[in-house]
Design an enzyme around this catalytic site. Sequence first.
Site, PDB file in Angstrom:
ATOM      1  N   ASP A 227      30.193  38.534  52.727  1.00 33.18           N
ATOM      2  CA  ASP A 227      30.129  39.797  53.481  1.00 33.18           C
ATOM      3  C   ASP A 227      30.617  39.577  54.913  1.00 33.18           C
ATOM      4  O   ASP A 227      31.398  40.368  55.458  1.00 33.18           O
ATOM      5  CB  ASP A 227      28.714  40.402  53.445  1.00 33.18           C
ATOM      6  CG  ASP A 227      27.607  39.412  53.749  1.00 33.18           C
ATOM      7  OD1 ASP A 227      27.877  38.181  53.822  1.00 33.18           O
ATOM      8  OD2 ASP A 227      26.461  39.851  53.935  1.00 33.18           O
ATOM      9  N   ASP A 251      39.495  38.045  44.647  1.00 30.31           N
ATOM     10  CA  ASP A 251      40.186  39.289  44.282  1.00 30.31           C
ATOM     11  C   ASP A 251      40.019  40.307  45.402  1.00 30.31           C
ATOM     12  O   ASP A 251      40.990  40.924  45.860  1.00 30.31           O
ATOM     13  CB  ASP A 251      39.598  39.829  42.973  1.00 30.31           C
ATOM     14  CG  ASP A 251      40.226  41.150  42.562  1.00 30.31           C
ATOM     15  OD1 ASP A 251      41.463  41.247  42.613  1.00 30.31           O
ATOM     16  OD2 ASP A 251      39.485  42.081  42.201  1.00 30.31           O
TER      17      ASP A 251
HETATM   18  C1  IPM Z   1      44.744  40.814  40.844  1.00 28.04           C
HETATM   19  C2  IPM Z   1      44.451  42.079  40.079  1.00 28.04           C
HETATM   20  C3  IPM Z   1      43.860  41.709  38.732  1.00 28.04           C
HETATM   21  C4  IPM Z   1      42.563  40.949  38.977  1.00 28.04           C
HETATM   22  C5  IPM Z   1      43.599  42.907  37.780  1.00 28.04           C
HETATM   23  C6  IPM Z   1      44.860  43.729  37.553  1.00 28.04           C
HETATM   24  C7  IPM Z   1      43.005  42.473  36.467  1.00 28.04           C
HETATM   25  O1  IPM Z   1      43.609  42.905  40.816  1.00 28.04           O
HETATM   26  O2  IPM Z   1      45.519  39.973  40.346  1.00 28.04           O
HETATM   27  O3  IPM Z   1      44.204  40.654  41.942  1.00 28.04           O
HETATM   28  O4  IPM Z   1      41.501  41.577  39.143  1.00 28.04           O
HETATM   29  O5  IPM Z   1      42.601  39.722  39.032  1.00 28.04           O
HETATM   30 MG    MG Z   2      43.202  42.222  42.756  1.00 27.80          MG
END
Ligand code: IPM
Ligand code: MG
Length: 367
Positions: A227, A251
């Site tokens: 965070d 992500d």
């Molecule tokens: C990324 C994308 C992917 C993920 C999705 C499309 C599954 O957001 O490569 O960051 O979550 O890894």
């Molecule tokens: Mg992503």
Amino acid sequence: MKTFKIAALAGDGIGPEVMREAIKVLRVAQKKFGFTLNITEAPVGWAGIDAAGKALPDATLDLCKKSDSILFGSVGLPDRDPTIPKEDRPERAALLRIRKEFGLFANLRPVRLPKALAHACPLRPERQGEGIDIMVVRELTGGMYFGQPKKTESIDGGHRAVDTMVYTTPEIERIAHVAFRTAQLRRKKVTSIDKANVLENGVLWRDVVTRVGKNYPDVTLEHMFVDNGAMQLMLRPTQFDVMVCENMFGDILSDEAAALAGSLGMLPSASLGSTSGETTFGFYEPAGGTAPDIAGKNLANPIAQILSTALMLRHSLKLNDAAAAIEAAVGKAIEAGNRTGDIFSASETGATKVGTTQMGDAIAAAI
Ligand code: IPM
Ligand code: MG
């Protein structure tokens, strides 16, 4: 002459049009630097479902297995056919499947804000310091994306959905080594992201990264709760060199960091497995998505896809000069004022709004 076999999987949405520009640039680079790429295109994602009934057709997977690396576009069109079960949709059945199948545990996402694009960064100039240059190292085959059990079950009056966040010592060790080695080639600082104040996974993550860090006395290691990391990216992004994160945190933070670089359309990525001998199999894709709203209109920014080819030349094919030439050509095209819509501002003097193909042409010409 060095010859390599490349699988080019353009996928859906803007995938095909940005892939076309990337291949255009690669063709110029191979002529100039004297190597040969045998590039074979194959369908994936909804294009795979349309062509062969599966998001990752068997022939496409076979091609990938026979190739030195995969150049990937993007997959997933949220509005298409809601009756197809989520396990069979492109995100899981193609992208996550390839990551797991090829053991691509290390995802490198370099975030760089070129000086010429300072206006495209949402932060005030004083927060941009001397420029933003962050490498997000995201663990890609563990954590909540793949942990079992993963299911939705019916319980009285509703459902119960379970995802499992799980990491083992070796999984954390190998991504930590990648982060420290990456930092050695940069500004020698690693910020390890976790949630050790709440999660068991976070405590293990912090312990293992600290232990691995002892092997790299030249690299400074600091730990940050996720965070706080999200907040620090907005407040003082210049403090970061390498950020190492588990899958889900990576992500989220890599999209946040990408916004700092002006546009998601600028962010390439490399997903690497283990190195065996001389070769590192890799998967190279823009970090942005399929952008269905602008697909097919010559509006998409091809730079993330083009910079992904540079990462491929460097990490998998060990063609460092050609990789650097592509990166420099992108810089030149930007300095010359070429701007796709996502990085265009009417108030910037000397900037010209260009389409996908013109941006590709400008970069190819600059090599
Ligand atoms: C990324 C994308 C992917 C993920 C999705 C499309 C599954 O957001 O490569 O960051 O979550 O890894
Ligand atoms: Mg992503």
